[in-house]
Each structure stands twice: as C-alpha cells, then as structure tokens.
Write a protein that holds these residues in place. Sequence first.
Motif, PDB file in Angstrom:
ATOM      1  N   PRO A 148     -14.632 -14.020 -53.336  1.00 54.09           N
ATOM      2  CA  PRO A 148     -14.778 -12.621 -54.187  1.00 54.09           C
ATOM      3  C   PRO A 148     -14.787 -11.557 -53.166  1.00 54.09           C
ATOM      4  O   PRO A 148     -15.224 -11.155 -52.309  1.00 54.09           O
ATOM      5  N   GLU A 149     -13.840 -10.491 -53.780  1.00 53.71           N
ATOM      6  CA  GLU A 149     -14.066  -9.308 -53.224  1.00 53.71           C
ATOM      7  C   GLU A 149     -14.826  -8.581 -53.707  1.00 53.71           C
ATOM      8  O   GLU A 149     -15.447  -8.382 -54.860  1.00 53.71           O
ATOM      9  N   ALA A 150     -15.618  -7.347 -52.911  1.00 55.85           N
ATOM     10  CA  ALA A 150     -16.687  -6.679 -53.425  1.00 55.85           C
ATOM     11  C   ALA A 150     -16.374  -5.494 -54.625  1.00 55.85           C
ATOM     12  O   ALA A 150     -15.183  -5.344 -54.721  1.00 55.85           O
ATOM     13  N   PRO A 151     -16.981  -5.662 -55.664  1.00 54.38           N
ATOM     14  CA  PRO A 151     -18.424  -5.998 -55.788  1.00 54.38           C
ATOM     15  C   PRO A 151     -18.669  -7.251 -56.083  1.00 54.38           C
ATOM     16  O   PRO A 151     -19.779  -7.773 -56.526  1.00 54.38           O
ATOM     17  N   GLY A 152     -17.603  -8.321 -56.476  1.00 50.90           N
ATOM     18  CA  GLY A 152     -17.987  -9.543 -56.763  1.00 50.90           C
ATOM     19  C   GLY A 152     -18.565 -10.484 -55.671  1.00 50.90           C
ATOM     20  O   GLY A 152     -18.439 -10.190 -54.489  1.00 50.90           O
ATOM     21  N   THR A 153     -19.298 -11.565 -56.190  1.00 54.31           N
ATOM     22  CA  THR A 153     -19.966 -12.632 -55.241  1.00 54.31           C
ATOM     23  C   THR A 153     -19.432 -13.779 -55.998  1.00 54.31           C
ATOM     24  O   THR A 153     -18.916 -14.166 -56.847  1.00 54.31           O
ATOM     25  N   PHE A 154     -20.288 -14.870 -55.174  1.00 55.34           N
ATOM     26  CA  PHE A 154     -20.152 -16.082 -55.797  1.00 55.34           C
ATOM     27  C   PHE A 154     -21.457 -16.405 -56.846  1.00 55.34           C
ATOM     28  O   PHE A 154     -21.467 -17.470 -57.612  1.00 55.34           O
ATOM     29  N   TYR A 155     -22.183 -15.392 -57.063  1.00 55.18           N
ATOM     30  CA  TYR A 155     -23.032 -15.511 -58.092  1.00 55.18           C
ATOM     31  C   TYR A 155     -23.056 -14.187 -59.400  1.00 55.18           C
ATOM     32  O   TYR A 155     -22.638 -13.316 -59.133  1.00 55.18           O
ATOM     33  N   GLU A 156     -23.160 -14.912 -60.506  1.00 49.53           N
ATOM     34  CA  GLU A 156     -23.029 -14.168 -61.828  1.00 49.53           C
ATOM     35  C   GLU A 156     -23.813 -12.773 -61.568  1.00 49.53           C
ATOM     36  O   GLU A 156     -23.574 -11.540 -62.091  1.00 49.53           O
ATOM     37  N   ASP A 157     -25.075 -12.887 -61.247  1.00 47.49           N
ATOM     38  CA  ASP A 157     -25.883 -11.616 -61.060  1.00 47.49           C
ATOM     39  C   ASP A 157     -26.093 -10.933 -60.066  1.00 47.49           C
ATOM     40  O   ASP A 157     -26.890  -9.860 -59.878  1.00 47.49           O
ATOM     41  N   VAL A 158     -25.272 -11.135 -58.991  1.00 49.78           N
ATOM     42  CA  VAL A 158     -25.536 -10.484 -57.726  1.00 49.78           C
ATOM     43  C   VAL A 158     -24.031  -9.793 -57.546  1.00 49.78           C
ATOM     44  O   VAL A 158     -23.182 -10.233 -57.530  1.00 49.78           O
ATOM     45  N   ARG A 159     -24.242  -8.452 -57.038  1.00 48.93           N
ATOM     46  CA  ARG A 159     -23.104  -7.709 -56.573  1.00 48.93           C
ATOM     47  C   ARG A 159     -23.045  -7.340 -55.408  1.00 48.93           C
ATOM     48  O   ARG A 159     -24.383  -7.258 -54.559  1.00 48.93           O
ATOM     49  N   LEU A 160     -22.094  -7.164 -54.515  1.00 43.81           N
ATOM     50  CA  LEU A 160     -21.998  -6.430 -53.302  1.00 43.81           C
ATOM     51  C   LEU A 160     -21.616  -5.003 -53.219  1.00 43.81           C
ATOM     52  O   LEU A 160     -20.508  -4.806 -53.871  1.00 43.81           O
ATOM     53  N   LEU A 161     -22.201  -4.241 -52.683  1.00 42.79           N
ATOM     54  CA  LEU A 161     -21.794  -2.875 -52.616  1.00 42.79           C
ATOM     55  C   LEU A 161     -20.839  -2.684 -51.884  1.00 42.79           C
ATOM     56  O   LEU A 161     -20.584  -3.057 -50.800  1.00 42.79           O
ATOM     57  N   GLU A 162     -19.752  -1.716 -52.470  1.00 48.29           N
ATOM     58  CA  GLU A 162     -18.274  -1.846 -51.716  1.00 48.29           C
ATOM     59  C   GLU A 162     -18.601  -0.773 -50.616  1.00 48.29           C
ATOM     60  O   GLU A 162     -19.490  -0.049 -50.551  1.00 48.29           O
ATOM     61  N   PRO A 163     -17.860  -0.952 -49.492  1.00 47.36           N
ATOM     62  CA  PRO A 163     -17.804  -0.196 -48.449  1.00 47.36           C
ATOM     63  C   PRO A 163     -17.511   1.516 -48.718  1.00 47.36           C
ATOM     64  O   PRO A 163     -16.926   1.597 -49.603  1.00 47.36           O
ATOM     65  N   GLY A 164     -18.326   2.138 -48.079  1.00 52.20           N
ATOM     66  CA  GLY A 164     -18.204   3.870 -48.246  1.00 52.20           C
ATOM     67  C   GLY A 164     -18.784   4.137 -49.545  1.00 52.20           C
ATOM     68  O   GLY A 164     -18.218   5.191 -49.908  1.00 52.20           O
ATOM     69  N   HIS A 165     -19.702   3.402 -50.117  1.00 52.65           N
ATOM     70  CA  HIS A 165     -20.130   3.670 -51.336  1.00 52.65           C
ATOM     71  C   HIS A 165     -21.696   3.918 -51.247  1.00 52.65           C
ATOM     72  O   HIS A 165     -22.337   3.306 -50.412  1.00 52.65           O
ATOM     73  N   TYR A 166     -22.245   4.704 -52.177  1.00 52.59           N
ATOM     74  CA  TYR A 166     -23.833   4.574 -52.364  1.00 52.59           C
ATOM     75  C   TYR A 166     -24.134   4.450 -53.771  1.00 52.59           C
ATOM     76  O   TYR A 166     -23.488   4.808 -54.828  1.00 52.59           O
ATOM     77  N   LEU A 167     -25.297   3.781 -53.993  1.00 52.09           N
ATOM     78  CA  LEU A 167     -25.827   3.692 -55.149  1.00 52.09           C
ATOM     79  C   LEU A 167     -27.165   4.767 -55.507  1.00 52.09           C
ATOM     80  O   LEU A 167     -27.858   4.876 -54.350  1.00 52.09           O
TER      81      LEU A 167
END
Length: 201
Positions: A148-167
């Motif tokens: 999966p490409e960010a923000p996706g992961t192998f888990y429904e509940d977990v996201r990967l923050l994209e490069p060059g971003h902040y929350l």
Amino acid sequence: GKAVFGHRRLSIIDVGPAGHQPMSYDGGRYWITYNGEVYNFRELRAELERAGRKFHTRCDTEVVLAAFAEWGPASFARLNGMFAFALRDTKTQETYLVRDRYGIKPLYYRHDLDDFVFASEIKAIRAVRSIRVADRAIHRFLRLMKVPEAPGTFYEDVRLLEPGHYLHLRAGGVEKVLWYVPPVYPDALADLSRDFAGETR
C-alpha cells in the motif's frame, strides 16, 4: 487534551544523558520525541544562537526544538535531513507530527474519535491499541505484489504519514498539511521521456 510521549533511543550525537528523550525546551514549554538526523543542525544552531536562543546539549534534537520555538511550523522547511518527530507546545496544547521531505523515516498513526496514537513502527501501535488487517491491501499485494502507498498500510486502522507532510493536532481536530513539494526539473523529465520512447541522444 493530554499528550504522552515515549521514546527508545539510538544515540548518535551527544550520547550522554543530556540528549535523552523525550526532550524539553524553553522551561518545559516544548517537548519532542524525535527519530532521525538533521545534517545542517550546526548551521541552524549558530543562527539560532545569534537570535538569542540558548542550548544545553550538543545534539540536533535540541536544535529542532529551538528552531520551532523561533520560527514555528516554518522551521520544518529549514531542516535538511531524515526525520520523523512529534513536537508538543504545552502552552497552546498543540502537537505536530512531522515527516521528512522524502519519507526516509516512517511515522505511523491511528486516529479514532478522541484517541490518537503514533509511532515509528506499527508494532508499537499494536502493543497499545487493537488494529485490524486490511483485507483489500492483502488481496492487492497477493495479486499485484504492491505494498500500500502512503497513507495506506496493511491495517485498516493505521495510516502512514506521507513524505513532506505534517499533522497538526489541536482542540479543533487534526489537519494534514503539505510542507514540502519536490522540485520539478523539466529538462530531466524530457530526457526521461525520450529514453522511454526509445530515442537516442
């Protein structure tokens, strides 16, 4: 709301106890848990010292804190390196989760109503919260051999923050902000286009 930071450290710069994390700055107003390395921290430190900022360690972590204290979120674009960190301003009750320009260092998070958990590894999130495998991601991987490409992961509940971003986490909610856009080099793109078209130069 309340925030809790935890950290396990691989010491590279300033290996003594002064460099331990989570680290605070400015009388405890700012706190950080930081993974990575800022290559230009000495130059930034010198500039910040000229601006009147004081330092108690020799590590780049404190420079990241001082830079934020001086310039706010605009400081992220001044950091040259690979990093993922969470920075808390206890006065404003705001938290920033930041990932480097090209996503060299990972930053995962799980957001559910008022509950927000983040870590540099998914297993750390799984240790404190239940997460579900994303069937769609597994099927896609088995069919196409693509993760999966960010923000996706192998888990429904977990996201990967994209490069060059902040929350940006604050009382009003969570906002995702793009702080870095990679430069575009038209000549290089034209060369690649010719190469893929089979043209010779």
